[in-house]
Scaffold this active site. Structure first.
Site, short mmCIF file in Angstrom:
data_model
loop_
_atom_site.label_atom_id
_atom_site.label_comp_id
_atom_site.label_asym_id
_atom_site.label_seq_id
_atom_site.Cartn_x
_atom_site.Cartn_y
_atom_site.Cartn_z
N ARG A 83 0.82 -1.22 0.00
CA ARG A 83 0.00 0.00 0.00
C ARG A 83 0.85 1.27 0.00
O ARG A 83 0.55 2.23 -0.71
CB ARG A 83 -0.95 -0.01 1.20
CG ARG A 83 -2.04 1.04 1.14
CD ARG A 83 -3.03 0.89 2.28
NE ARG A 83 -3.68 -0.40 2.30
CZ ARG A 83 -4.74 -0.74 1.56
NH1 ARG A 83 -5.28 0.16 0.75
NH2 ARG A 83 -5.26 -1.95 1.62
N ASP A 99 -13.28 6.59 5.25
CA ASP A 99 -14.64 7.16 5.42
C ASP A 99 -14.85 7.80 6.79
O ASP A 99 -15.98 7.82 7.30
CB ASP A 99 -15.71 6.08 5.17
CG ASP A 99 -15.63 5.49 3.78
OD1 ASP A 99 -15.18 6.20 2.87
OD2 ASP A 99 -15.99 4.32 3.61
N ASN A 156 -13.33 13.07 -0.87
CA ASN A 156 -13.96 11.82 -1.30
C ASN A 156 -15.48 12.00 -1.28
O ASN A 156 -16.00 12.83 -0.55
CB ASN A 156 -13.58 10.68 -0.35
CG ASN A 156 -14.10 9.33 -0.83
OD1 ASN A 156 -14.09 9.05 -2.03
ND2 ASN A 156 -14.58 8.50 0.07
N THR A 157 -16.16 11.24 -2.12
CA THR A 157 -17.61 11.15 -2.03
C THR A 157 -17.97 9.71 -1.73
O THR A 157 -17.39 8.77 -2.28
CB THR A 157 -18.31 11.64 -3.32
OG1 THR A 157 -19.72 11.48 -3.17
CG2 THR A 157 -17.85 10.91 -4.56
N HIS A 158 -18.92 9.55 -0.81
CA HIS A 158 -19.28 8.22 -0.32
C HIS A 158 -20.80 8.03 -0.44
O HIS A 158 -21.55 8.93 -0.05
CB HIS A 158 -18.84 8.07 1.15
CG HIS A 158 -19.16 6.75 1.73
ND1 HIS A 158 -18.41 5.62 1.45
CD2 HIS A 158 -20.17 6.35 2.54
CE1 HIS A 158 -18.95 4.59 2.08
NE2 HIS A 158 -20.01 5.00 2.76
N LEU A 171 -5.67 5.16 0.27
CA LEU A 171 -4.28 5.64 0.23
C LEU A 171 -3.74 5.71 1.65
O LEU A 171 -4.47 6.03 2.60
CB LEU A 171 -4.23 7.02 -0.43
CG LEU A 171 -4.64 7.05 -1.90
CD1 LEU A 171 -4.66 8.49 -2.42
CD2 LEU A 171 -3.71 6.19 -2.76
#
Ligand code: GRF
Length: 198
Positions: free
Chosen positions: A66, A146, A108-110, A94
């Site tokens: 990662r 998230d 970010n969009t969740h 990330l």
């Protein structure tokens, strides 16, 4: 004011990327973690597209490196002088090296109302829980998936006959409007070249 430069990260169909481009946001590079339609959209729209393939970093199992993968993504973003990183259906979390360089500048969009239903199966999980209302959340990404500060949310009603596919599509219709609008607000609030830490 110098123009803010956006780097968009994608893994899938890229309909949110299309919405960002349709809205005229200044996308200078699209980065994908796997071959996907998002890269084809970048090519069609004459935006630089770069594949940083997870397969070159151990793939999707326990062998995935990662940090090395994340450094590969950061290198591409740096090469394109990106100011603001925009995840749009990006299927890799990330790690710290991204936040060392772009901390507080990764969005970010969740497809759920965080903190409810985090994770990769947010739409299925909301349905399985019998939620009557779900929605979407635009937030700052942190190393914890998230869990970063929430910037915007909008509700979407669950219909009795919804499948994961129909519900997700209605949520994405909202994301395609809410995400560009929120990105514009973030840019207006002053995220820009002066925020670069190099
Ligand atoms: C969106 O629902 C986003 O919240 C989730 O993946 C979806 C991306 O859709 N992480 P698309 O690939 O842009 O169509």
């Amino acid at each position: 004011m110098t123009r803010v430069r956006l780097g968009v990260l994608v893994s899938g169909t890229g309909t949110i990327l299309e919405a960002l481009l349709d809205e005229g946001l200044p996308v200078v590079v699209v980065v994908a973690d796997r071959p996907c339609r998002g890269l084809e959209i970048a090519a069609d729209r004459h935006v630089a597209g770069v594949l940083v393939d997870r397969q070159g970093f151990g793939g999707f199992g326990d062998a995935f490196e990662r940090d090395a993968f994340t450094r590969g993504v950061v290198e591409v973003l740096d090469d394109h002088d990106v100011d603001l990183v925009v995840m749009a259906g990006f299927g890799t979390v990330l790690s710290q090296p991204a936040h060392d360089t772009y901390g507080g500048r990764i969005l970010n969009t969740h497809p759920a109302l965080l903190p409810a239903f985090p994770g990769w199966h947010a739409v299925e999980d909301a349905l399985a829980a019998g939620a009557t209302v779900t929605g979407c959340t635009v937030h700052l990404a942190t190393v914890d998936m998230d869990a970063g500060p929430i910037l915007a949310q909008e509700e979407v009603a669950v219909r009795p006959d919804d499948t994961a596919a129909t519900l997700h599509e209605r949520i994405k219709e909202v994301e395609r409007r809410l995400y560009p609008a929120t990105i514009r607000k973030v840019i207006a609030a002053g995220v820009g070249p002066e925020g670069r830490d190099r």
